[in-house]
Motif scaffolding. Sequence first.
Motif, PDB file in Angstrom:
ATOM      1  N   ARG A   1      50.084  16.536   8.108  1.00 39.24           N
ATOM      2  CA  ARG A   1      48.948  16.875   8.971  1.00 39.24           C
ATOM      3  C   ARG A   1      48.913  18.360   9.319  1.00 39.24           C
ATOM      4  O   ARG A   1      47.840  18.925   9.514  1.00 39.24           O
ATOM      5  CB  ARG A   1      49.006  16.059  10.259  1.00 39.24           C
ATOM      6  CG  ARG A   1      48.356  14.729  10.149  1.00 39.24           C
ATOM      7  CD  ARG A   1      48.202  14.068  11.521  1.00 39.24           C
ATOM      8  NE  ARG A   1      48.408  12.640  11.331  1.00 39.24           N
ATOM      9  CZ  ARG A   1      49.516  11.985  11.623  1.00 39.24           C
ATOM     10  NH1 ARG A   1      50.522  12.605  12.185  1.00 39.24           N
ATOM     11  NH2 ARG A   1      49.617  10.697  11.398  1.00 39.24           N
ATOM     12  N   ALA A   2      50.076  18.983   9.374  1.00 40.82           N
ATOM     13  CA  ALA A   2      50.154  20.393   9.755  1.00 40.82           C
ATOM     14  C   ALA A   2      49.809  21.326   8.597  1.00 40.82           C
ATOM     15  O   ALA A   2      49.584  22.516   8.819  1.00 40.82           O
ATOM     16  CB  ALA A   2      51.551  20.714  10.272  1.00 40.82           C
TER      17      ALA A   2
ATOM     18  N   ARG B   1      57.707  11.174  10.007  1.00 47.62           N
ATOM     19  CA  ARG B   1      57.998  12.603   9.901  1.00 47.62           C
ATOM     20  C   ARG B   1      57.191  13.258   8.784  1.00 47.62           C
ATOM     21  O   ARG B   1      56.601  14.324   8.972  1.00 47.62           O
ATOM     22  CB  ARG B   1      59.492  12.803   9.650  1.00 47.62           C
ATOM     23  CG  ARG B   1      59.954  14.252   9.695  1.00 47.62           C
ATOM     24  CD  ARG B   1      61.424  14.385   9.341  1.00 47.62           C
ATOM     25  NE  ARG B   1      61.717  13.964   7.976  1.00 47.62           N
ATOM     26  CZ  ARG B   1      61.451  14.708   6.886  1.00 47.62           C
ATOM     27  NH1 ARG B   1      60.897  15.882   7.009  1.00 47.62           N
ATOM     28  NH2 ARG B   1      61.762  14.257   5.684  1.00 47.62           N
ATOM     29  N   LEU B   2      57.115  12.588   7.634  1.00 50.31           N
ATOM     30  CA  LEU B   2      56.373  13.142   6.500  1.00 50.31           C
ATOM     31  C   LEU B   2      54.885  13.245   6.804  1.00 50.31           C
ATOM     32  O   LEU B   2      54.235  14.239   6.461  1.00 50.31           O
ATOM     33  CB  LEU B   2      56.602  12.286   5.250  1.00 50.31           C
ATOM     34  CG  LEU B   2      57.994  12.360   4.634  1.00 50.31           C
ATOM     35  CD1 LEU B   2      58.159  11.279   3.570  1.00 50.31           C
ATOM     36  CD2 LEU B   2      58.252  13.735   4.050  1.00 50.31           C
TER      37      LEU B   2
ATOM     38  N   SER C   1      51.326  20.757  -1.797  1.00 50.94           N
ATOM     39  CA  SER C   1      52.468  20.401  -0.951  1.00 50.94           C
ATOM     40  C   SER C   1      52.116  19.266   0.010  1.00 50.94           C
ATOM     41  O   SER C   1      52.936  18.366   0.261  1.00 50.94           O
ATOM     42  CB  SER C   1      52.990  21.621  -0.193  1.00 50.94           C
ATOM     43  OG  SER C   1      51.964  22.197   0.565  1.00 50.94           O
ATOM     44  N   ARG C   2      50.888  19.283   0.521  1.00 53.33           N
ATOM     45  CA  ARG C   2      50.459  18.200   1.415  1.00 53.33           C
ATOM     46  C   ARG C   2      50.395  16.874   0.649  1.00 53.33           C
ATOM     47  O   ARG C   2      50.843  15.840   1.152  1.00 53.33           O
ATOM     48  CB  ARG C   2      49.102  18.533   2.008  1.00 53.33           C
ATOM     49  CG  ARG C   2      48.582  17.478   2.938  1.00 53.33           C
ATOM     50  CD  ARG C   2      47.244  17.850   3.507  1.00 53.33           C
ATOM     51  NE  ARG C   2      46.786  16.828   4.414  1.00 53.33           N
ATOM     52  CZ  ARG C   2      45.791  16.981   5.242  1.00 53.33           C
ATOM     53  NH1 ARG C   2      45.139  18.120   5.293  1.00 53.33           N
ATOM     54  NH2 ARG C   2      45.437  16.009   6.027  1.00 53.33           N
ATOM     55  N   GLU C   3      49.835  16.899  -0.550  1.00 49.43           N
ATOM     56  CA  GLU C   3      49.737  15.691  -1.361  1.00 49.43           C
ATOM     57  C   GLU C   3      51.115  15.140  -1.720  1.00 49.43           C
ATOM     58  O   GLU C   3      51.307  13.933  -1.772  1.00 49.43           O
ATOM     59  CB  GLU C   3      48.919  15.951  -2.620  1.00 49.43           C
ATOM     60  CG  GLU C   3      47.445  16.174  -2.350  1.00 49.43           C
ATOM     61  CD  GLU C   3      46.792  15.012  -1.610  1.00 49.43           C
ATOM     62  OE1 GLU C   3      47.058  13.845  -1.961  1.00 49.43           O
ATOM     63  OE2 GLU C   3      46.032  15.279  -0.661  1.00 49.43           O
ATOM     64  N   MET C   4      52.069  16.018  -1.971  1.00 48.32           N
ATOM     65  CA  MET C   4      53.423  15.570  -2.303  1.00 48.32           C
ATOM     66  C   MET C   4      54.077  14.878  -1.105  1.00 48.32           C
ATOM     67  O   MET C   4      54.773  13.880  -1.264  1.00 48.32           O
ATOM     68  CB  MET C   4      54.285  16.748  -2.774  1.00 48.32           C
ATOM     69  CG  MET C   4      53.826  17.356  -4.085  1.00 48.32           C
ATOM     70  SD  MET C   4      53.724  16.180  -5.449  1.00 48.32           S
ATOM     71  CE  MET C   4      55.431  15.859  -5.740  1.00 48.32           C
ATOM     72  N   LEU C   5      53.846  15.397   0.103  1.00 50.34           N
ATOM     73  CA  LEU C   5      54.394  14.759   1.300  1.00 50.34           C
ATOM     74  C   LEU C   5      53.762  13.382   1.518  1.00 50.34           C
ATOM     75  O   LEU C   5      54.463  12.413   1.849  1.00 50.34           O
ATOM     76  CB  LEU C   5      54.165  15.642   2.531  1.00 50.34           C
ATOM     77  CG  LEU C   5      55.001  16.912   2.623  1.00 50.34           C
ATOM     78  CD1 LEU C   5      54.548  17.759   3.803  1.00 50.34           C
ATOM     79  CD2 LEU C   5      56.468  16.580   2.749  1.00 50.34           C
ATOM     80  N   LEU C   6      52.446  13.285   1.323  1.00 48.06           N
ATOM     81  CA  LEU C   6      51.775  12.002   1.494  1.00 48.06           C
ATOM     82  C   LEU C   6      52.213  11.000   0.423  1.00 48.06           C
ATOM     83  O   LEU C   6      52.348   9.807   0.700  1.00 48.06           O
ATOM     84  CB  LEU C   6      50.258  12.198   1.456  1.00 48.06           C
ATOM     85  CG  LEU C   6      49.672  12.953   2.651  1.00 48.06           C
ATOM     86  CD1 LEU C   6      48.189  13.228   2.429  1.00 48.06           C
ATOM     87  CD2 LEU C   6      49.902  12.200   3.941  1.00 48.06           C
TER      88      LEU C   6
END
Length: 66
Positions: free
Chosen positions: A29-30, A23-24, A36-41
Motif C-alpha cells: 500500500r505504501a 505486513r506485505l 515491486s508493489r506487484e511482487m509484494l502482492l
Amino acid sequence: MQKRRRFKQTKTLGQRLAEEVTRLRDQARALPPGRSREMLLRKARQDETAIQIESWLRSPGLRAPT
C-alpha cells in the motif's frame, strides 16, 4: 561435527503466514503502482494459498479441495 542450531517456534505456521500477509499488504500500500508493489502482492497471495493448504492438511478426513 557442527551442531545444528534449533529454534522453537512460538506461533503456528498459519499465524506466521497471516502476519506475513498483513505486513506485505501494508508494504504494498505504501508503494506506487509498479513491479515491486506487484511482487509484494504476489507473495501475499502465495502466503494466503499456503494458509489454505496448511489448514486443509490439518483438517480431519483430508477431503480433496473443491
